[in-house]
Motif scaffolding. Structure first.
Motif, PDB file in Angstrom:
ATOM      1  N   PRO A 322       2.054  26.398 -17.760  1.00 58.47           N
ATOM      2  CA  PRO A 322       1.662  27.072 -19.004  1.00 58.47           C
ATOM      3  C   PRO A 322       0.244  26.725 -19.454  1.00 58.47           C
ATOM      4  N   ALA A 323      -0.206  25.494 -19.197  1.00 61.81           N
ATOM      5  CA  ALA A 323      -1.565  25.113 -19.601  1.00 61.81           C
ATOM      6  C   ALA A 323      -2.605  25.941 -18.870  1.00 61.81           C
ATOM      7  N   VAL A 324      -2.415  26.143 -17.561  1.00 62.06           N
ATOM      8  CA  VAL A 324      -3.367  26.971 -16.803  1.00 62.06           C
ATOM      9  C   VAL A 324      -3.291  28.420 -17.272  1.00 62.06           C
ATOM     10  N   ALA A 325      -2.091  28.905 -17.563  1.00 67.50           N
ATOM     11  CA  ALA A 325      -1.942  30.279 -18.045  1.00 67.50           C
ATOM     12  C   ALA A 325      -2.648  30.472 -19.386  1.00 67.50           C
ATOM     13  N   VAL A 326      -2.496  29.508 -20.281  1.00 67.60           N
ATOM     14  CA  VAL A 326      -3.184  29.587 -21.575  1.00 67.60           C
ATOM     15  C   VAL A 326      -4.701  29.549 -21.379  1.00 67.60           C
ATOM     16  N   ALA A 327      -5.161  28.683 -20.462  1.00 65.56           N
ATOM     17  CA  ALA A 327      -6.598  28.644 -20.169  1.00 65.56           C
ATOM     18  C   ALA A 327      -7.080  29.999 -19.682  1.00 65.56           C
ATOM     19  N   SER A 330      -7.306  32.375 -22.540  1.00 63.57           N
ATOM     20  CA  SER A 330      -8.433  32.038 -23.424  1.00 63.57           C
ATOM     21  C   SER A 330      -9.758  32.492 -22.815  1.00 63.57           C
ATOM     22  N   PHE A 331      -9.859  32.452 -21.476  1.00 64.68           N
ATOM     23  CA  PHE A 331     -11.060  32.990 -20.834  1.00 64.68           C
ATOM     24  C   PHE A 331     -11.130  34.507 -21.037  1.00 64.68           C
ATOM     25  N   GLY A 332      -9.983  35.174 -20.928  1.00 68.92           N
ATOM     26  CA  GLY A 332      -9.959  36.608 -21.157  1.00 68.92           C
ATOM     27  C   GLY A 332     -10.272  36.969 -22.596  1.00 68.92           C
ATOM     28  N   ALA A 333      -9.924  36.077 -23.537  1.00 66.72           N
ATOM     29  CA  ALA A 333     -10.200  36.335 -24.955  1.00 66.72           C
ATOM     30  C   ALA A 333     -11.688  36.395 -25.253  1.00 66.72           C
ATOM     31  N   GLY A 460     -17.284  40.299 -17.247  1.00 72.98           N
ATOM     32  CA  GLY A 460     -17.083  39.009 -16.586  1.00 72.98           C
ATOM     33  C   GLY A 460     -15.823  38.315 -17.043  1.00 72.98           C
ATOM     34  N   ALA A 461     -15.512  38.395 -18.346  1.00 74.60           N
ATOM     35  CA  ALA A 461     -14.330  37.723 -18.888  1.00 74.60           C
ATOM     36  C   ALA A 461     -13.051  38.255 -18.258  1.00 74.60           C
ATOM     37  N   ILE A 462     -12.999  39.561 -18.011  1.00 77.20           N
ATOM     38  CA  ILE A 462     -11.812  40.142 -17.386  1.00 77.20           C
ATOM     39  C   ILE A 462     -11.616  39.579 -15.984  1.00 77.20           C
ATOM     40  N   TRP A 463     -12.695  39.565 -15.197  1.00 82.47           N
ATOM     41  CA  TRP A 463     -12.590  39.042 -13.830  1.00 82.47           C
ATOM     42  C   TRP A 463     -12.236  37.559 -13.814  1.00 82.47           C
ATOM     43  N   ILE A 464     -12.846  36.804 -14.722  1.00 83.97           N
ATOM     44  CA  ILE A 464     -12.574  35.373 -14.783  1.00 83.97           C
ATOM     45  C   ILE A 464     -11.117  35.117 -15.163  1.00 83.97           C
ATOM     46  N   MET A 465     -10.604  35.891 -16.101  1.00 83.09           N
ATOM     47  CA  MET A 465      -9.201  35.743 -16.501  1.00 83.09           C
ATOM     48  C   MET A 465      -8.279  36.025 -15.308  1.00 83.09           C
ATOM     49  N   LEU A 466      -8.570  37.082 -14.545  1.00 85.81           N
ATOM     50  CA  LEU A 466      -7.734  37.417 -13.395  1.00 85.81           C
ATOM     51  C   LEU A 466      -7.748  36.297 -12.355  1.00 85.81           C
ATOM     52  N   ILE A 467      -8.923  35.698 -12.135  1.00 85.65           N
ATOM     53  CA  ILE A 467      -9.015  34.592 -11.170  1.00 85.65           C
ATOM     54  C   ILE A 467      -8.214  33.389 -11.669  1.00 85.65           C
ATOM     55  N   ALA A 468      -8.309  33.102 -12.971  1.00 79.34           N
ATOM     56  CA  ALA A 468      -7.558  31.976 -13.521  1.00 79.34           C
ATOM     57  C   ALA A 468      -6.051  32.249 -13.502  1.00 79.34           C
ATOM     58  N   LEU A 469      -5.647  33.504 -13.698  1.00 80.32           N
ATOM     59  CA  LEU A 469      -4.227  33.838 -13.582  1.00 80.32           C
ATOM     60  C   LEU A 469      -3.752  33.673 -12.143  1.00 80.32           C
ATOM     61  N   PHE A 470      -4.618  33.997 -11.191  1.00 85.05           N
ATOM     62  CA  PHE A 470      -4.281  33.745  -9.791  1.00 85.05           C
ATOM     63  C   PHE A 470      -4.122  32.245  -9.544  1.00 85.05           C
ATOM     64  N   ALA A 471      -4.985  31.436 -10.186  1.00 84.46           N
ATOM     65  CA  ALA A 471      -4.840  29.982 -10.097  1.00 84.46           C
ATOM     66  C   ALA A 471      -3.484  29.542 -10.628  1.00 84.46           C
ATOM     67  N   THR A 472      -3.002  30.199 -11.685  1.00 83.92           N
ATOM     68  CA  THR A 472      -1.668  29.893 -12.221  1.00 83.92           C
ATOM     69  C   THR A 472      -0.587  30.182 -11.193  1.00 83.92           C
ATOM     70  N   ALA A 473      -0.702  31.345 -10.531  1.00 84.18           N
ATOM     71  CA  ALA A 473       0.293  31.704  -9.520  1.00 84.18           C
ATOM     72  C   ALA A 473       0.288  30.721  -8.354  1.00 84.18           C
ATOM     73  N   VAL A 474      -0.899  30.298  -7.943  1.00 80.46           N
ATOM     74  CA  VAL A 474      -1.000  29.329  -6.849  1.00 80.46           C
ATOM     75  C   VAL A 474      -0.351  28.008  -7.253  1.00 80.46           C
ATOM     76  N   LEU A 475      -0.549  27.596  -8.507  1.00 83.29           N
ATOM     77  CA  LEU A 475       0.043  26.346  -8.968  1.00 83.29           C
ATOM     78  C   LEU A 475       1.567  26.450  -9.038  1.00 83.29           C
ATOM     79  N   VAL A 476       2.072  27.613  -9.432  1.00 84.13           N
ATOM     80  CA  VAL A 476       3.528  27.826  -9.431  1.00 84.13           C
ATOM     81  C   VAL A 476       4.080  27.630  -8.022  1.00 84.13           C
ATOM     82  N   PHE A 477       3.383  28.183  -7.032  1.00 82.03           N
ATOM     83  CA  PHE A 477       3.820  28.024  -5.637  1.00 82.03           C
ATOM     84  C   PHE A 477       3.749  26.557  -5.209  1.00 82.03           C
TER      85      PHE A 477
END
Length: 525
Positions: A322-327, A330-333, A460-477
């Motif tokens: 959840p911490a990575v997802a919130v991050a 927040s980047f997308g915000a 840029g914020a949209i792309w950065i948010m998508l990359i960070a969400l991918f980081a969340t998925a990788v961490l879940v795995f």
């Protein structure tokens, strides 16, 4: 602690100085690409030399390497302060990266040699306070200096700190040396630096020419990927590799490191945008921008111990994911920020970013190192540090390139009535466009540049948010619970999760929860 303070102070000082360096009158008139290199050259050299610096300390003594690193850092700071153009500044920043790479491993090795048992954990916790002090004081100090002196003063301030640190090291620190000398890795150094540099050059060049099909874009990227592949192959064949790629094949260690590298990719890109948003688009003074960045530092410092306590109570996965997802959110915000956003909302967003990132980095790093056998912890630390610094380098390159391409597309309709001689300058950056608008007395052009920058930041914020969400998925795995075999109890495998913290880490990584006890404070340092 003084050495650690120096590194963190310099990291945060530069972010406040970027807008001034881009100014043609008050700074060097640096383009976004040059500023990407000024930031990335330091991190690139830091990332690729750090795993070799530890071997140098084993051979020649950690105090010797630490002192040499400080001298290089201080000399390069003077060079940066009096750089006559952006090229000299980039070279000086790379030299500062050499000094920092020698300082950090030796600094921590000396701490581990000096303290043992419970005293070691206490010493790490105390010394980690220098990180927080540097993160919080850096932006304010930069703002204060830029308000009264020229831009070079933010680098010159490193010199007295270096002198104090050197005096303390010479007078107080023994020259610890490992009884087991690790071999140096010149082939690994050459391939990793050249590969990352070529890849970064291609990514930054794409933002300058707005076309990925050009040979001067795809060729460096291809060469960089080939060199990095060769680096991995060389390290795989080495008997005692400084960077051991085999560790990345483990699910917890490899997936966790990939997730954190992607997270720091996002952090670096957002920080790069933030520097130009506050001082350029919003018109904050350097001092106000420095004060405005304090919530990020406070959030990061507070988030680390909070994250550690939550992990001890609930285990790693339900806290870190959840911490990575919130991050990421927040980047997308950042996509909601504009020229009229209230100051309080900006501060809240920066605090959330700092807290969420701070809560995840230390516990996950402790889990990754503890997922390895004790004899592999040193190699694991080298891989972890290198992966994260490389993520930051590429984040600056990609984030800046997205910003440049989006800005040029947004400013183009406003160039019809701009003299042809000035159009190229306007296309370079919003900072250059504002300078041209002042010279031509066209306030509408400055407003168009501000809106074009805001558009580029939103893209840029949209792309950065998508990359960070991918980081969340990788961490879940990476942190998924270990499966059960039919007719057997749960297999430890290499999964980090269990309902309760395990007693300790083994070669197969029973859990990552326990790592936070021993690793959170260590990584915070």
């Amino acid at each position: 602690m003084v050495c650690s303070l120096l590194i963190w102070l310099d990291n945060t000082v530069l972010s406040i100085t970027l807008e001034t360096l881009a100014d043609p009158v008050r700074g060097l008139g640096a383009s976004p690409a040059e500023l990407q290199w000024a930031t990335g050259a330091y991190t690139l050299v830091f990332a690729t030399l750090m795993f070799t610096a530890g071997a140098l300390g084993d051979s020649f003594g950690h105090r010797t390497v630490l002192a040499i690193g400080l001298v290089i850092f201080g000399g390069a700071s003077i060079w940066a302060a009096y750089a006559g153009d952006a090229g000299q500044l980039i070279a000086a920043r790379a030299a500062m990266g050499v000094g920092a790479a020698l300082i950090m491993p030796a600094n921590f090795a000396i701490l581990l040699w000096t303290f043992t048992g419970p005293g070691r954990a206490t010493a790490i916790a105390i010394s980690s306070t220098s990180t927080g002090v540097g993160m919080a004081a850096g932006p304010v100090l930069a703002g204060l200096l830029l308000s009264h002196f020229w831009w070079g003063s933010v680098f010159l301030v490193n010199v007295p700190i270096v002198v104090v640190a050197l005096a303390g090291i010479i007078l107080l620190v023994p020259n610890f040396r490992s009884p087991t000398v690790r071999p140096l890795d010149p082939a690994g150094i050459a391939l990793s630096i050249s590969g990352l540099a070529a890849l970064t050059y291609g990514l930054i060049r794409a933002g300058q020419v707005n076309a990925w099909s050009r040979p001067d874009v795809w060729a460096p990227i291809a060469v960089g990927l080939v060199l990095l592949t060769a680096f991995v192959l060389v390290e795989l064949k080495a008997k005692a590799p400084s960077f051991d790629p085999r560790l990345l094949a483990q699910r917890v260690f490899g997936g966790g490191n990939a997730s954190m590298a992607l997270l720091l990719f996002s952090v670096a890109a957002v920080t790069f945008y933030n520097a130009f948003y506050m001082q350029g688009a919003l018109g904050y003074s350097p001092m106000k921008a420095g004060l405005a960045n304090i919530p990020t530092a406070v959030g990061a410092v507070v988030g680390a111990p909070v994250g550690a306590r939550l992990v001890r109570r609930w285990s790693l996965r339900p806290v870190a994911v959840p911490a990575v997802a919130v991050a990421a959110l927040s980047f997308g915000a950042v996509g909601f920020l504009d020229l009229h956003t209230p100051f309080a909302w900006i501060e809240i967003l920066l605090l959330v970013q700092g807290l969420s990132v701070g809560m995840v980095l230390a516990p996950v790093t402790g889990a990754l190192i503890s997922s390895l056998p004790l004899e592999r912890s040193g190699a694991g630390s080298a891989v972890t540090n290198t992966a994260r610094q490389a993520g930051s380098v590429i984040g600056i390159a990609v984030g800046g390139t997205i910003m440049s391409i989006a800005y040029r597309g947004a400013i183009e309709p406003s160039l019809s009535d701009v003299p042809a001689a000035q159009q190229d300058s306007v296309r370079v950056s919003a900072e250059q466009a504002r300078h041209v608008a002042t010279a031509l007395d066209r306030p509408a052009l400055a407003q168009a540049a501000d809106h074009a920058f805001i558009h580029s930041m939103h893209v840029g914020a949209i792309w950065i948010m998508l990359i960070a969400l991918f980081a969340t998925a990788v961490l879940v795995f990476a942190l998924r619970p270990a499966g059960r075999r039919a007719g057997s109890a749960q297999k430890p495998d290499d999964g980090p999760e269990s309902s309760r913290p395990a007693a300790g880490a083994t070669a197969r990584a029973e859990t990552a929860n326990h790592a936070t006890h021993a690793g959170a404070d260590l990584d915070s340092h």
